[in-house]
Design a protein around this motif. Structure first.
Motif, mmCIF file in Angstrom:
data_model
loop_
_atom_site.group_PDB
_atom_site.id
_atom_site.type_symbol
_atom_site.label_atom_id
_atom_site.label_comp_id
_atom_site.label_asym_id
_atom_site.label_seq_id
_atom_site.Cartn_x
_atom_site.Cartn_y
_atom_site.Cartn_z
ATOM 1 N N VAL A 1 -5.076 10.470 -2.366
ATOM 2 C CA VAL A 1 -5.197 10.733 -0.916
ATOM 3 C C VAL A 1 -4.793 12.015 -0.420
ATOM 4 O O VAL A 1 -5.221 12.927 0.559
ATOM 5 N N GLN A 2 -3.415 12.179 -0.340
ATOM 6 C CA GLN A 2 -2.703 13.228 -0.064
ATOM 7 C C GLN A 2 -3.165 14.575 -0.509
ATOM 8 O O GLN A 2 -3.323 15.596 0.039
ATOM 9 N N ALA A 3 -3.728 14.593 -1.640
ATOM 10 C CA ALA A 3 -4.376 16.027 -2.273
ATOM 11 C C ALA A 3 -5.619 16.017 -1.745
ATOM 12 O O ALA A 3 -5.858 17.492 -1.418
ATOM 13 N N ASP A 4 -6.352 15.263 -1.336
ATOM 14 C CA ASP A 4 -7.721 15.439 -0.815
ATOM 15 C C ASP A 4 -7.392 15.889 0.542
ATOM 16 O O ASP A 4 -8.118 16.693 0.956
ATOM 17 N N ASN A 5 -6.556 15.225 1.384
ATOM 18 C CA ASN A 5 -6.048 15.847 2.722
ATOM 19 C C ASN A 5 -5.621 17.062 2.594
ATOM 20 O O ASN A 5 -5.979 17.888 3.403
ATOM 21 N N GLU A 6 -4.786 17.444 1.865
ATOM 22 C CA GLU A 6 -4.076 18.790 1.410
ATOM 23 C C GLU A 6 -5.359 19.968 1.391
ATOM 24 O O GLU A 6 -5.205 20.947 1.669
ATOM 25 N N MET A 7 -6.359 19.394 0.540
ATOM 26 C CA MET A 7 -7.425 20.419 0.513
ATOM 27 C C MET A 7 -8.059 20.724 1.624
ATOM 28 O O MET A 7 -8.683 21.911 1.922
ATOM 29 N N LYS A 8 -8.193 19.687 2.470
ATOM 30 C CA LYS A 8 -8.813 19.729 3.920
ATOM 31 C C LYS A 8 -7.949 20.877 4.773
ATOM 32 O O LYS A 8 -8.548 21.866 5.452
ATOM 33 N N GLY B 1 -7.664 -0.813 3.293
ATOM 34 C CA GLY B 1 -8.562 0.278 3.045
ATOM 35 C C GLY B 1 -8.245 1.171 1.877
ATOM 36 O O GLY B 1 -8.963 2.290 1.549
ATOM 37 N N LEU B 2 -7.313 0.813 1.164
ATOM 38 C CA LEU B 2 -6.784 1.623 0.079
ATOM 39 C C LEU B 2 -6.708 0.592 -1.383
ATOM 40 O O LEU B 2 -6.167 0.125 -1.450
ATOM 41 N N CYS C 1 7.708 11.210 -7.955
ATOM 42 C CA CYS C 1 6.918 11.883 -6.891
ATOM 43 C C CYS C 1 7.672 11.524 -5.351
ATOM 44 O O CYS C 1 7.719 12.234 -4.474
ATOM 45 N N ASN C 2 8.045 10.219 -5.224
ATOM 46 C CA ASN C 2 8.758 9.440 -4.371
ATOM 47 C C ASN C 2 7.834 9.780 -2.928
ATOM 48 O O ASN C 2 8.537 10.028 -1.857
ATOM 49 N N CYS C 3 6.444 9.632 -2.934
ATOM 50 C CA CYS C 3 5.815 9.818 -1.712
ATOM 51 C C CYS C 3 4.683 8.766 -1.809
ATOM 52 O O CYS C 3 3.560 9.050 -1.191
ATOM 53 N N GLY C 4 4.947 7.694 -2.280
ATOM 54 C CA GLY C 4 3.947 6.460 -2.161
ATOM 55 C C GLY C 4 3.342 6.377 -3.688
ATOM 56 O O GLY C 4 3.619 6.691 -4.385
ATOM 57 N N GLN C 5 2.343 5.333 -3.380
ATOM 58 C CA GLN C 5 1.679 4.820 -4.745
ATOM 59 C C GLN C 5 0.919 6.069 -5.205
ATOM 60 O O GLN C 5 0.542 6.812 -4.409
ATOM 61 N N VAL C 6 0.574 5.943 -6.365
ATOM 62 C CA VAL C 6 -0.438 6.838 -6.934
ATOM 63 C C VAL C 6 -1.855 7.036 -6.205
ATOM 64 O O VAL C 6 -2.395 8.078 -6.232
ATOM 65 N N GLU C 7 -2.276 6.029 -5.779
ATOM 66 C CA GLU C 7 -3.668 6.036 -4.913
ATOM 67 C C GLU C 7 -3.322 6.831 -3.529
ATOM 68 O O GLU C 7 -4.453 7.676 -3.437
ATOM 69 N N GLU C 8 -2.194 6.796 -3.165
ATOM 70 C CA GLU C 8 -1.918 7.648 -2.087
ATOM 71 C C GLU C 8 -1.561 8.978 -2.334
ATOM 72 O O GLU C 8 -1.969 9.940 -1.411
ATOM 73 N N LEU C 9 -1.103 9.156 -3.338
ATOM 74 C CA LEU C 9 -0.990 10.775 -3.863
ATOM 75 C C LEU C 9 -2.304 11.648 -4.101
ATOM 76 O O LEU C 9 -2.501 12.433 -3.652
ATOM 77 N N PRO D 1 -4.969 10.485 -13.841
ATOM 78 C CA PRO D 1 -5.687 11.544 -14.186
ATOM 79 C C PRO D 1 -6.289 12.255 -12.833
ATOM 80 O O PRO D 1 -6.331 13.508 -12.913
ATOM 81 N N LYS D 2 -6.632 11.513 -11.852
ATOM 82 C CA LYS D 2 -7.573 12.147 -10.575
ATOM 83 C C LYS D 2 -6.333 12.949 -10.118
ATOM 84 O O LYS D 2 -6.856 14.106 -9.379
ATOM 85 N N MET D 3 -5.204 12.472 -10.125
ATOM 86 C CA MET D 3 -4.137 13.384 -9.407
ATOM 87 C C MET D 3 -4.095 14.859 -9.982
ATOM 88 O O MET D 3 -3.933 15.755 -9.302
ATOM 89 N N ILE D 4 -3.780 14.956 -11.161
ATOM 90 C CA ILE D 4 -4.150 16.161 -12.135
ATOM 91 C C ILE D 4 -5.074 16.986 -11.711
ATOM 92 O O ILE D 4 -4.779 18.160 -11.474
ATOM 93 N N THR D 5 -6.302 16.286 -11.809
ATOM 94 C CA THR D 5 -7.560 17.122 -11.322
ATOM 95 C C THR D 5 -7.496 17.782 -9.947
ATOM 96 O O THR D 5 -7.689 18.895 -9.798
#
Length: 185
Positions: A134-141, A62-63, A124-132, A71-75
């Motif tokens: 998703v983590q930013a999206d979840n943190e926004m929620k 699913g990922l 970052c040591n918290c997964g792949q950049v794609e996961e990071l 660049p999406k991470m930065i944004t």
């Protein structure tokens, strides 16, 4: 006649490739045909399977791979910082402190390594950049809920005993496995 979505997709592909050839269609629309070769251009690094632009799978159901994840991470992490700055959450709230530290660190790691997602993942040591991303999206929620419910107002200070008495070994007057006096199994 080609649809506008097809033309946009072709334009996007062409912008990602340096080796292109122009061709004109009967409707006077210029399209781009990408020329693929087994050999990289002189100015391009060779693709390594599974690394960087050669990455074809995250290995997570699913990922999908996102070659623009850094660049999406930065944004997205900047959006978290902007939302916190615009909020009325006090700067002393522990949630705010933690989110700001994490977001600033991840932004710095991404900005310093824009072309090296593996280095960003390592730092970052918290997964792949794609996961990071998703983590930013979840943190926004989570932040939206936190701000809407004003949860920082519910956090009460806790007194912590820093030097507890070690008269009883530091764990109470009952040894593990023993039953308190007067109680039978």
């Amino acid at each position: 006649m080609m649809s506008s979505n097809t033309l946009r997709a072709l334009s996007f592909i062409a912008s990602r490739s340096s080796r292109t050839a122009r061709q004109s269609t009967s409707c006077n629309v210029s399209i781009t045909r990408v020329m693929f070769s087994a050999q990289p251009a002189a100015h391009e690094k060779p693709l390594t399977p599974g690394v960087g632009l050669g990455k074809t799978s995250t290995g997570l159901v699913g990922l999908a791979v996102d070659h623009d994840a850094v660049p999406k991470m930065i944004t997205k992490y900047q959006a978290l910082l902007d939302k916190l700055a615009a909020s009325d959450m006090p700067p002393t709230a522990q949630y705010r402190i933690n989110v700001e530290k994490i977001a600033r660190y991840r932004i710095a790691a991404a900005q310093e390594n824009l072309d090296d997602p593996e280095k960003v993942e390592e730092l970052c040591n918290c997964g792949q950049v794609e996961e990071l991303v998703v983590q930013a999206d979840n943190e926004m929620k989570v932040m939206d809920m936190y701000l809407r419910n004003r949860w920082w107002e519910l956090v009460k200070p806790v007194d912590i005993e820093y030097n507890p008495s070690d008269d009883d070994g530091g764990h109470g007057d009952v040894e593990w496995g023993d039953t308190p006096d007067g109680e039978k199994k």
